[in-house]
Write a protein that holds these residues in place. Structure first.
Motif, mmCIF file in Angstrom:
data_model
loop_
_atom_site.group_PDB
_atom_site.id
_atom_site.type_symbol
_atom_site.label_atom_id
_atom_site.label_comp_id
_atom_site.label_asym_id
_atom_site.label_seq_id
_atom_site.Cartn_x
_atom_site.Cartn_y
_atom_site.Cartn_z
ATOM 1 N N PRO A 72 7.964 -9.539 17.931
ATOM 2 C CA PRO A 72 6.979 -8.452 17.994
ATOM 3 C C PRO A 72 7.419 -7.405 19.030
ATOM 4 O O PRO A 72 7.737 -7.749 20.167
ATOM 5 C CB PRO A 72 5.695 -9.159 18.436
ATOM 6 C CG PRO A 72 6.147 -10.414 19.120
ATOM 7 C CD PRO A 72 7.567 -10.698 18.742
ATOM 8 N N ILE A 86 6.913 -3.241 20.612
ATOM 9 C CA ILE A 86 6.189 -1.973 20.725
ATOM 10 C C ILE A 86 7.191 -0.911 21.161
ATOM 11 O O ILE A 86 7.965 -1.120 22.101
ATOM 12 C CB ILE A 86 5.031 -2.054 21.735
ATOM 13 C CG1 ILE A 86 4.015 -3.121 21.298
ATOM 14 C CG2 ILE A 86 4.349 -0.693 21.872
ATOM 15 C CD1 ILE A 86 2.829 -3.267 22.241
ATOM 16 N N LEU A 94 4.351 -0.311 16.201
ATOM 17 C CA LEU A 94 4.301 -1.767 16.314
ATOM 18 C C LEU A 94 5.148 -2.357 15.192
ATOM 19 O O LEU A 94 4.940 -2.042 14.021
ATOM 20 C CB LEU A 94 2.857 -2.266 16.181
ATOM 21 C CG LEU A 94 1.782 -1.496 16.965
ATOM 22 C CD1 LEU A 94 0.399 -2.051 16.640
ATOM 23 C CD2 LEU A 94 2.048 -1.552 18.462
ATOM 24 N N TYR A 149 6.670 -6.022 13.589
ATOM 25 C CA TYR A 149 6.688 -7.489 13.543
ATOM 26 C C TYR A 149 7.865 -7.861 12.643
ATOM 27 O O TYR A 149 7.837 -7.624 11.435
ATOM 28 C CB TYR A 149 5.383 -8.031 12.962
ATOM 29 C CG TYR A 149 4.137 -7.525 13.669
ATOM 30 C CD1 TYR A 149 3.505 -8.292 14.646
ATOM 31 C CD2 TYR A 149 3.586 -6.281 13.348
ATOM 32 C CE1 TYR A 149 2.360 -7.833 15.290
ATOM 33 C CE2 TYR A 149 2.446 -5.814 13.986
ATOM 34 C CZ TYR A 149 1.839 -6.594 14.957
ATOM 35 O OH TYR A 149 0.703 -6.130 15.587
ATOM 36 N N SER A 187 -0.978 -4.173 25.497
ATOM 37 C CA SER A 187 0.078 -4.491 24.525
ATOM 38 C C SER A 187 -0.305 -5.720 23.708
ATOM 39 O O SER A 187 -0.157 -5.742 22.477
ATOM 40 C CB SER A 187 1.408 -4.742 25.245
ATOM 41 O OG SER A 187 1.879 -3.569 25.868
ATOM 42 N N LEU A 217 -1.001 -5.681 19.579
ATOM 43 C CA LEU A 217 -0.238 -6.537 18.667
ATOM 44 C C LEU A 217 -1.133 -7.567 17.982
ATOM 45 O O LEU A 217 -0.931 -7.890 16.808
ATOM 46 C CB LEU A 217 0.906 -7.226 19.416
ATOM 47 C CG LEU A 217 2.082 -6.306 19.777
ATOM 48 C CD1 LEU A 217 3.041 -7.000 20.734
ATOM 49 C CD2 LEU A 217 2.835 -5.850 18.522
#
Length: 274
Positions: free
Chosen positions: A81, A83, A94, A96, A163, A167
């Motif tokens: 993950p 940012i 974001l 993933y 953060s 997420l």
């Protein structure tokens, strides 16, 4: 006299359900350049490098961080993950990402394994990409979203708590349910920041392809200085183009004395050093 009735029964056997096909990836060739050969004392690309790739002196800044537990539970399950805040954009990006190592150059086997684990061509929330390095390739399957958070400006990244919230609020179902229902959220609850790294991107062309050179100043192994990682990359939808241009770019970089014969492991370095 016994009468026997014979019934003719027609049995229809259903056709087997056809599993969805594998995802169709694009390709990103990523090679390393020798920092001492391509950067000036100011940490910027030399004019010779910029001229060779038609790059302006202006760069785009990107501030990047990853989140994981101290034990790196997320990373060891091949999830990442991230940012990112890119200069000129108001939102946080974001990402993933699920990674599958490609063994013995067998891209199809990696795509098939991903399919068996739920990533197939019907899932439009994810994009598949073959990250094609110097020697190794990796299948990356990414879900990208944007997030907003007030109180931040410029290149600022959100605080650790903000953060985590960003997420968690946007976590895709596959990651959240990876080992058990709520796994992803639980891992993010226990996570900390790895990074940040303020990278700079230059954009130009090489051999008719849009080409990027990124400089990532990553903390050195001792934690007292900086190692600059310089990565050159291009994207294509064609595996043939990727293969041909990968080899041609290596040859060109070698001819200029700019090539670093290693695979790019930016994320690994950040996970190890922060």
């Amino acid at each position: 006299m016994v009468c026997t009735a014979v019934l003719a029964v027609s049995i229809t056997v259903p056709a087997p359900v056809q599993a969805a096909s594998n995802m169709v990836p694009d390709y990103e060739v990523k090679l390393l350049m020798q920092p001492s050969a391509v950067l000036g004392s100011d940490g910027k690309l030399t004019s010779a490098v910029r001229t060779a790739f038609g790059m302006p002196s202006t760069v785009t800044k990107m501030n990047i961080e990853f989140l994981d537990t101290n034990a790196k539970d997320i990373y060891t399950n091949n999830w990442i993950p991230r940012i990112r805040k890119t200069e000129g954009e108001s939102d946080f990006e974001l990402t993933y990402k699920k990674r599958y190592p490609i063994v013995n150059d067998n891209i199809t086997a990696a795509l098939t394994l991903a399919n068996q684990e739920g990533f197939d061509s019907t899932d439009t929330n994810y994009d598949a990409q073959i990250e094609w390095g110097y020697l190794n390739k990796t299948l990356s399957i990414s879900n990208k979203k944007t997030g907003k958070k007030s109180g931040y400006s410029g290149m600022d990244l959100p605080s650790a708590s903000d953060s985590r919230k960003l997420l968690k609020d946007n976590i895709p179902g596959k990651m959240d349910k990876w080992l058990y229902t709520g796994w992803g959220t639980a891992m993010l609850d226990a996570s900390r920041v790895y990074g940040p790294v303020l990278a700079k991107r230059s954009i130009g062309t090489w051999s008719g392809l849009e080409t990027y050179i990124e400089v990532w100043p990553i903390k050195d192994a001792a934690g007292t200085g900086i190692d600059n990682v310089v990565e050159i990359s291009f994207k294509t939808n064609s595996s043939t183009t990727a293969s041909t241009k990968h080899d041609q770019l290596i040859t060109y970089l070698q001819s200029q004395g700019w090539f670093l014969a290693q695979d790019s492991l930016k994320t690994q370095l950040i996970m190890d050093r922060y």
